[in-house]
Design a protein around this motif. Structure first.
Motif, PDB file in Angstrom:
ATOM      1  N   SER A 191      -4.683   5.206   6.420  1.00 43.83           N
ATOM      2  CA  SER A 191      -5.638   4.526   5.883  1.00 43.83           C
ATOM      3  C   SER A 191      -5.109   5.868   4.868  1.00 43.83           C
ATOM      4  O   SER A 191      -5.763   6.833   5.065  1.00 43.83           O
ATOM      5  N   ALA A 192      -5.924   5.296   3.761  1.00 43.97           N
ATOM      6  CA  ALA A 192      -6.048   6.344   2.675  1.00 43.97           C
ATOM      7  C   ALA A 192      -7.282   7.398   2.949  1.00 43.97           C
ATOM      8  O   ALA A 192      -7.083   8.200   2.662  1.00 43.97           O
ATOM      9  N   LYS A 250       1.186  -1.279   0.489  1.00 43.96           N
ATOM     10  CA  LYS A 250      -0.103  -0.003  -0.145  1.00 43.96           C
ATOM     11  C   LYS A 250       1.461   1.435   0.040  1.00 43.96           C
ATOM     12  O   LYS A 250       0.594   2.360  -0.111  1.00 43.96           O
ATOM     13  N   PHE A 251       1.985   1.117   0.395  1.00 45.48           N
ATOM     14  CA  PHE A 251       3.032   2.097   0.379  1.00 45.48           C
ATOM     15  C   PHE A 251       4.037   2.315  -0.945  1.00 45.48           C
ATOM     16  O   PHE A 251       4.120   1.397  -1.511  1.00 45.48           O
ATOM     17  N   GLY A 252       4.386   3.538  -1.872  1.00 42.83           N
ATOM     18  CA  GLY A 252       4.833   4.615  -2.653  1.00 42.83           C
ATOM     19  C   GLY A 252       5.696   3.860  -2.216  1.00 42.83           C
ATOM     20  O   GLY A 252       6.427   3.628  -1.158  1.00 42.83           O
ATOM     21  N   LYS A 253       7.160   2.589  -3.315  1.00 45.21           N
ATOM     22  CA  LYS A 253       7.928   2.400  -3.355  1.00 45.21           C
ATOM     23  C   LYS A 253       8.884   3.269  -2.506  1.00 45.21           C
ATOM     24  O   LYS A 253      10.261   2.979  -1.771  1.00 45.21           O
ATOM     25  N   LEU A 265       2.764  15.020   1.406  1.00 42.38           N
ATOM     26  CA  LEU A 265       3.500  14.333  -0.201  1.00 42.38           C
ATOM     27  C   LEU A 265       2.304  13.328   0.410  1.00 42.38           C
ATOM     28  O   LEU A 265       2.450  12.241   1.343  1.00 42.38           O
ATOM     29  N   PRO A 266       1.566  12.473  -1.052  1.00 40.15           N
ATOM     30  CA  PRO A 266       1.509  11.363  -0.636  1.00 40.15           C
ATOM     31  C   PRO A 266       1.875  10.069   0.211  1.00 40.15           C
ATOM     32  O   PRO A 266       2.903   9.816  -1.224  1.00 40.15           O
ATOM     33  N   VAL A 267       1.419   9.779   0.813  1.00 41.83           N
ATOM     34  CA  VAL A 267       2.852   8.238   0.916  1.00 41.83           C
ATOM     35  C   VAL A 267       2.165   6.959   0.201  1.00 41.83           C
ATOM     36  O   VAL A 267       3.125   5.509  -0.034  1.00 41.83           O
ATOM     37  N   LEU A 268       0.881   7.032  -0.017  1.00 39.64           N
ATOM     38  CA  LEU A 268       0.508   5.056  -0.471  1.00 39.64           C
ATOM     39  C   LEU A 268       0.030   5.925  -1.797  1.00 39.64           C
ATOM     40  O   LEU A 268       0.070   6.522  -2.522  1.00 39.64           O
ATOM     41  N   ALA A 269       0.848   4.368  -2.178  1.00 39.36           N
ATOM     42  CA  ALA A 269       0.841   4.116  -3.793  1.00 39.36           C
ATOM     43  C   ALA A 269      -0.380   4.706  -4.064  1.00 39.36           C
ATOM     44  O   ALA A 269      -0.073   5.077  -5.612  1.00 39.36           O
TER      45      ALA A 269
END
Length: 433
Positions: A339-340, A130-133, A353-357
């Motif tokens: 959570s989103a 769920k997290f960005g790389k 900045l969003p950290v979720l992919a």
């Protein structure tokens, strides 16, 4: 583990010397003893500690409503946070969940005080996918199980005043040489082309790293040993110091600015035309009366021929103390905070900045897109070694002293910088002992 704790303890002692703060014990806010209570230390992300409480309280109340778990919130300023975490690590008395600057992740991981997010723990918070790389890569040393997960993404950007640039007939700079030239044109009538936090050791260390990275420099070798005195590091620091020293585009009073908000205030109040800061500065800028359409953001430019590095993947991570008496509740809390819905709620007031992919594709704001591009494509991670915190402390504070010397009429040469970096290197090597 003892070596890592010793290094952290030295950092805390140094912080006490500089800030004049007394070491803070947990004071009864340690790990909770029942499954219906958690203690959470949150970092100061908003315009004030009170603002953070106002932003977070309704979010935490909703968590309590959903889970029945009460959250005891304590918001801690950045001047205190690292010292409080260090004290909690060494004393064993801390919160259940804590915000950490993600640049501290490897140093804190090495202490063994934090819960690893192994397969079962990662599954409990919704899975690593769920997290960005890039965001998840900040959770600890390469090849080791992360002990923190991303909460808020941050990157440095070069903020500029659109009207001041227009009046001067210039465009936003794309190289360091253009930045200095623009800043010189904008330093007039009691206003300055650039503003910095010259008395903040964390900001100074960050800019030492970025400027060195643009030169191709490294602060540690492959074995984790410090290489502070290499030419690329000296040159990078000199370039940054010279904004005040020889270019004279920074007000000497900036040497006393011990946190980023003072420079942000100067920018927002049109006392300076440019600043290098993280994207969460937007709330402070607008709270000072500057509207969002009055400023622009571009990547921090490298010198001609330098590497296209404008930041490091900065931000805030969440960690769980291993000795928590409410592991299940802490994992539920981390799942909730990442959570989103909660991410969407908190990213707005904190300009994070969003950290979720899944969130990156939904970004439409041009400024946020600029920062995301910097975060994902123009950022080099700070040294992923246990002594990273010592790098920030020793090098950053050496730069504090250099700015203070310049501000009081002295000068700083290449040999002065190399000598200061040798001292810092010796301190880090001794701490690793």
């Amino acid at each position: 583990m003892r070596t890592a704790i010793r290094a952290l303890a030295i950092t805390a002692a140094a912080a006490l010397t500089v800030t004049g703060l007394a070491a803070c014990s947990s004071g009864g806010s340690g790990s909770s003893g029942d499954s219906k209570t958690l203690t959470y230390w949150a970092s100061n992300q908003g315009t004030s500690l009170q603002n953070d409480k106002e932003v977070l309280t309704p979010v935490l109340k909703e968590f309590t409503k959903e889970t029945g778990i009460k959250v005891n919130l304590q918001v801690i300023g950045w001047n205190d946070l690292q010292t409080k975490i260090t004290t909690a690590v060494t004393s064993g008395q801390g919160p259940d969940v804590v915000n950490i600057g993600n640049t501290w992740a490897t140093s804190l991981q090495a202490t063994g005080a934090f819960l690893p997010f192994g397969d079962s723990e990662m599954k409990a918070i919704g899975g690593s996918d769920k997290f960005g790389k890039v965001a998840l890569s900040t959770g600890g040393a390469p090849g080791k199980t992360v002990t923190s997960v991303p909460l808020y993404g941050l990157a440095y950007g070069l903020y500029y005043n659109k009207q001041m640039f227009k009046d001067a007939g210039i465009e936003a700079p794309t190289t360091w040489e253009e930045l200095v030239s623009d800043a010189e044109k904008l330093t007039t009538d009691g206003k300055y082309g650039f503003t910095i936090a010259g008395g903040s050791y964390t900001e100074n260390a960050h800019f030492a790293f970025i400027n060195s990275a643009q030169n191709g420099g490294e602060w540690f070798d492959s074995d984790g040993k410090p290489t502070f005195t290499q030419k690329a590091n000296v040159d990078g620091i000199k370039r940054y110091l010279d904004l005040m020293q020889s270019d004279k585009v920074v007000n000497k009073s900036n040497a006393q600015y011990d946190n980023g908000t003072q420079a942000v205030s100067d920018f927002a109040n049109k006392k300076a035309a440019m600043m290098l800061t993280q994207n969460n500065a937007n709330a402070t800028i607008t709270s000072n009366g500057m509207s969002a359409d009055e400023f622009g953001v571009v990547p921090f430019p490298a010198p001609q021929g330098g590497k296209d590095i404008a930041s490091f993947p900065a931000g805030i991570n969440l960690s769980i103390f291993k000795n928590t008496k409410n592991k299940d509740g802490a994992l539920k809390f981390v799942k909730y905070m990442t959570s989103a819905d909660v991410q969407s709620t908190l990213d707005k007031p904190y300009s994070a900045l969003p950290v979720l992919a899944s969130a990156a594709d939904s970004v439409t704001d041009e400024q946020t897109k600029t920062f995301l591009d910097i975060y994902n494509n123009k950022a080099k991670p700070l040294p992923l070694v246990p002594a990273e915190d010592q790098f920030e402390s020793t090098v950053g504070k050496a730069m504090n002293d250099m700015f203070a010397k310049i501000a009081t009429g002295g000068s700083v040469s290449d040999s002065d910088i190399k000598s200061a970096l040798q001292t810092a290197q010796d301190q880090v090597s001794q701490a690793a002992g």
